[in-house]
Design a protein around this motif. Structure first.
Motif, PDB file in Angstrom:
ATOM      1  N   THR A 220      69.892 -66.068 -46.998  1.00 29.01           N
ATOM      2  CA  THR A 220      69.669 -66.366 -45.583  1.00 29.01           C
ATOM      3  C   THR A 220      69.400 -67.852 -45.354  1.00 29.01           C
ATOM      4  N   LYS A 221      68.626 -68.452 -46.237  1.00 33.73           N
ATOM      5  CA  LYS A 221      68.251 -69.855 -46.083  1.00 33.73           C
ATOM      6  C   LYS A 221      69.444 -70.785 -46.239  1.00 33.73           C
ATOM      7  N   ARG A 222      70.468 -70.369 -46.968  1.00 38.11           N
ATOM      8  CA  ARG A 222      71.554 -71.270 -47.326  1.00 38.11           C
ATOM      9  C   ARG A 222      72.845 -71.090 -46.533  1.00 38.11           C
ATOM     10  N   VAL A 223      72.930 -70.036 -45.726  1.00 37.67           N
ATOM     11  CA  VAL A 223      74.140 -69.823 -44.914  1.00 37.67           C
ATOM     12  C   VAL A 223      73.920 -70.424 -43.535  1.00 37.67           C
ATOM     13  N   ASN A 224      74.923 -71.141 -42.990  1.00 34.39           N
ATOM     14  CA  ASN A 224      74.753 -71.791 -41.691  1.00 34.39           C
ATOM     15  C   ASN A 224      74.642 -70.752 -40.573  1.00 34.39           C
ATOM     16  N   PRO A 225      74.029 -71.103 -39.439  1.00 37.89           N
ATOM     17  CA  PRO A 225      73.772 -70.145 -38.359  1.00 37.89           C
ATOM     18  C   PRO A 225      75.008 -69.403 -37.854  1.00 37.89           C
ATOM     19  N   ASP A 226      76.119 -70.110 -37.671  1.00 43.78           N
ATOM     20  CA  ASP A 226      77.332 -69.440 -37.196  1.00 43.78           C
ATOM     21  C   ASP A 226      77.845 -68.442 -38.218  1.00 43.78           C
ATOM     22  N   GLY A 227      77.727 -68.801 -39.499  1.00 38.33           N
ATOM     23  CA  GLY A 227      78.144 -67.877 -40.548  1.00 38.33           C
ATOM     24  C   GLY A 227      77.289 -66.625 -40.554  1.00 38.33           C
ATOM     25  N   LEU A 228      75.969 -66.794 -40.406  1.00 36.60           N
ATOM     26  CA  LEU A 228      75.076 -65.643 -40.344  1.00 36.60           C
ATOM     27  C   LEU A 228      75.409 -64.752 -39.153  1.00 36.60           C
ATOM     28  N   LEU A 229      75.671 -65.378 -38.011  1.00 37.72           N
ATOM     29  CA  LEU A 229      75.986 -64.616 -36.800  1.00 37.72           C
ATOM     30  C   LEU A 229      77.275 -63.814 -36.992  1.00 37.72           C
ATOM     31  N   THR A 230      78.261 -64.424 -37.625  1.00 40.46           N
ATOM     32  CA  THR A 230      79.530 -63.742 -37.880  1.00 40.46           C
ATOM     33  C   THR A 230      79.339 -62.559 -38.816  1.00 40.46           C
ATOM     34  N   PHE A 231      78.598 -62.768 -39.901  1.00 35.03           N
ATOM     35  CA  PHE A 231      78.361 -61.696 -40.863  1.00 35.03           C
ATOM     36  C   PHE A 231      77.559 -60.553 -40.236  1.00 35.03           C
ATOM     37  N   VAL A 232      76.530 -60.907 -39.450  1.00 37.37           N
ATOM     38  CA  VAL A 232      75.719 -59.887 -38.783  1.00 37.37           C
ATOM     39  C   VAL A 232      76.587 -59.066 -37.832  1.00 37.37           C
ATOM     40  N   GLY A 233      77.421 -59.741 -37.058  1.00 37.35           N
ATOM     41  CA  GLY A 233      78.303 -59.038 -36.124  1.00 37.35           C
ATOM     42  C   GLY A 233      79.271 -58.101 -36.821  1.00 37.35           C
ATOM     43  N   ALA A 234      79.862 -58.579 -37.920  1.00 35.83           N
ATOM     44  CA  ALA A 234      80.811 -57.752 -38.661  1.00 35.83           C
ATOM     45  C   ALA A 234      80.119 -56.534 -39.270  1.00 35.83           C
ATOM     46  N   LEU A 235      78.945 -56.748 -39.868  1.00 26.04           N
ATOM     47  CA  LEU A 235      78.214 -55.650 -40.496  1.00 26.04           C
ATOM     48  C   LEU A 235      77.748 -54.632 -39.459  1.00 26.04           C
ATOM     49  N   LEU A 236      77.218 -55.112 -38.339  1.00 21.73           N
ATOM     50  CA  LEU A 236      76.731 -54.224 -37.292  1.00 21.73           C
ATOM     51  C   LEU A 236      77.858 -53.386 -36.717  1.00 21.73           C
ATOM     52  N   THR A 237      79.021 -54.007 -36.502  1.00 17.23           N
ATOM     53  CA  THR A 237      80.173 -53.280 -35.974  1.00 17.23           C
ATOM     54  C   THR A 237      80.645 -52.219 -36.962  1.00 17.23           C
ATOM     55  N   ALA A 238      80.720 -52.589 -38.247  1.00 15.31           N
ATOM     56  CA  ALA A 238      81.214 -51.657 -39.268  1.00 15.31           C
ATOM     57  C   ALA A 238      80.274 -50.465 -39.448  1.00 15.31           C
ATOM     58  N   THR A 239      78.970 -50.732 -39.615  1.00 15.53           N
ATOM     59  CA  THR A 239      78.025 -49.630 -39.873  1.00 15.53           C
ATOM     60  C   THR A 239      77.861 -48.737 -38.645  1.00 15.53           C
ATOM     61  N   SER A 240      77.787 -49.345 -37.458  1.00 17.08           N
ATOM     62  CA  SER A 240      77.614 -48.559 -36.237  1.00 17.08           C
ATOM     63  C   SER A 240      78.884 -47.780 -35.906  1.00 17.08           C
ATOM     64  N   GLY A 241      80.038 -48.412 -36.131  1.00 16.24           N
ATOM     65  CA  GLY A 241      81.310 -47.725 -35.877  1.00 16.24           C
ATOM     66  C   GLY A 241      81.479 -46.514 -36.791  1.00 16.24           C
ATOM     67  N   PHE A 242      81.124 -46.682 -38.071  1.00 14.83           N
ATOM     68  CA  PHE A 242      81.224 -45.567 -39.015  1.00 14.83           C
ATOM     69  C   PHE A 242      80.250 -44.453 -38.646  1.00 14.83           C
ATOM     70  N   GLY A 243      79.023 -44.857 -38.277  1.00 18.91           N
ATOM     71  CA  GLY A 243      78.034 -43.858 -37.861  1.00 18.91           C
ATOM     72  C   GLY A 243      78.470 -43.113 -36.629  1.00 18.91           C
ATOM     73  N   LEU A 244      79.092 -43.809 -35.687  1.00 22.55           N
ATOM     74  CA  LEU A 244      79.582 -43.177 -34.458  1.00 22.55           C
ATOM     75  C   LEU A 244      80.698 -42.194 -34.770  1.00 22.55           C
ATOM     76  N   TYR A 245      81.581 -42.578 -35.692  1.00 24.67           N
ATOM     77  CA  TYR A 245      82.666 -41.681 -36.104  1.00 24.67           C
ATOM     78  C   TYR A 245      82.117 -40.393 -36.705  1.00 24.67           C
ATOM     79  N   ARG A 246      81.106 -40.534 -37.575  1.00 23.28           N
ATOM     80  CA  ARG A 246      80.496 -39.346 -38.197  1.00 23.28           C
ATOM     81  C   ARG A 246      79.766 -38.478 -37.176  1.00 23.28           C
ATOM     82  N   ALA A 247      79.110 -39.140 -36.209  1.00 24.18           N
ATOM     83  CA  ALA A 247      78.348 -38.391 -35.216  1.00 24.18           C
ATOM     84  C   ALA A 247      79.259 -37.595 -34.281  1.00 24.18           C
ATOM     85  N   LEU A 248      80.453 -38.111 -34.023  1.00 24.68           N
ATOM     86  CA  LEU A 248      81.368 -37.457 -33.086  1.00 24.68           C
ATOM     87  C   LEU A 248      82.351 -36.513 -33.759  1.00 24.68           C
ATOM     88  N   SER A 249      82.489 -36.621 -35.086  1.00 26.18           N
ATOM     89  CA  SER A 249      83.469 -35.784 -35.796  1.00 26.18           C
ATOM     90  C   SER A 249      82.893 -34.427 -36.161  1.00 26.18           C
TER      91      SER A 249
END
Length: 254
Positions: A225-254
């Protein structure tokens, strides 16, 4: 009890690896340990309340090490910390109490859809370098909701609190470190509530494996966390949040 924990070393090692990977991601990006671990336990047939109890018991130890590491690396905003930790603990106790008595899964698809949309927005801001820092205004209510949904859903404190603080313009590194540090107090309270309601049966081989792996990975997450620049952290957080939440939503609706 310990004989049963070590009866199947292969199974224990599997959960150690899961705990290591989940905590490495959680410590670096401020979310995902609960989502990843709870999803795996529930998919193996563990009841939601027992899965959440086991994950939070393991997180009591992993968040302690993670919090100390973030403090050592200067990743904590103490003013923000005190604004989220108290309402977070109150929400966590209420969420744990609710989960042991009713099925709180009806609202899960709505929350997951919201988080997936939020993840896409954060990813866009990170890629486009449009993160303008400002002090967040909505904090205490966010802590309460994050604590409640974390306990009731088996995870989600980081996904809800970190992502919403970032949307409000909070510094990515300080946000991730602060939310991770506050999570220790949340998990201690939630674990105590679950143990009071369910007893020590929540402490299984899965819990022990997640604990070992998570504790080993915790110091590395704060360092990343200390060594990744802010924009990089924001990008990674967004990608991870989308992936985990999208997968969870798929499981919840299937």
């Amino acid at each position: 009890m310990f004989q049963s924990l070590f009866a199947d070393p292969t199974l224990l090692l599997t959960f150690v690896l899961v705990g290591f990977a989940a905590q490495l991601i959680d410590g670096a990006l401020g979310m995902a340990f609960g989502q990843i671990s709870s999803t795996i336990l529930v998919s193996m047939g563990v009841p939601p309340a027992a899965a959440s109890a086991g994950v939070h018991t393991a997180e009591t130890f992993t968040t302690a090490v993670s919090g100390i590491s973030h403090i050592a690396h200067g990743n904590v905003d103490w003013r923000l910390f005190f604004r989220i930790v108290i309402p977070g603990v109150i929400g966590g106790v209420l969420g744990a109490y609710v989960l042991t008595r009713i099925d709180a899964s009806t609202a899960k698809p709505i929350v997951l859809a919201y988080l997936a949309a939020l993840g896409l927005y954060l990813f866009y801001r990170g890629v486009m370098h449009r993160h303008t820092e400002s002090r967040p205004k909505i904090v205490a209510p966010l802590g309460f909701v994050g604590g409640f949904l974390d306990a009731a859903g088996g995870g989600g404190w980081g996904a809800i609190v970190t992502s919403n603080l970032l949307v409000q313009g909070s510094n990515p590194r300080k946000t991730i470190g602060t939310v991770n540090t506050a999570e220790f107090f949340l998990t201690v309270t939630i674990s105590a509530t679950f143990i009071a309601a369910l007893g020590w049966k929540a402490f299984t081989v899965a819990t022990f494996g997640l604990l070992i792996g998570g504790v080993l990975a915790a110091p590395f997450g704060a360092w990343i966390t200390k060594r990744v620049n802010p924009d990089g952290l924001l990008t990674f957080v967004g990608a991870l949040l989308t992936a985990t939440s999208g997968f969870g939503l798929y499981r919840a609706l299937s």
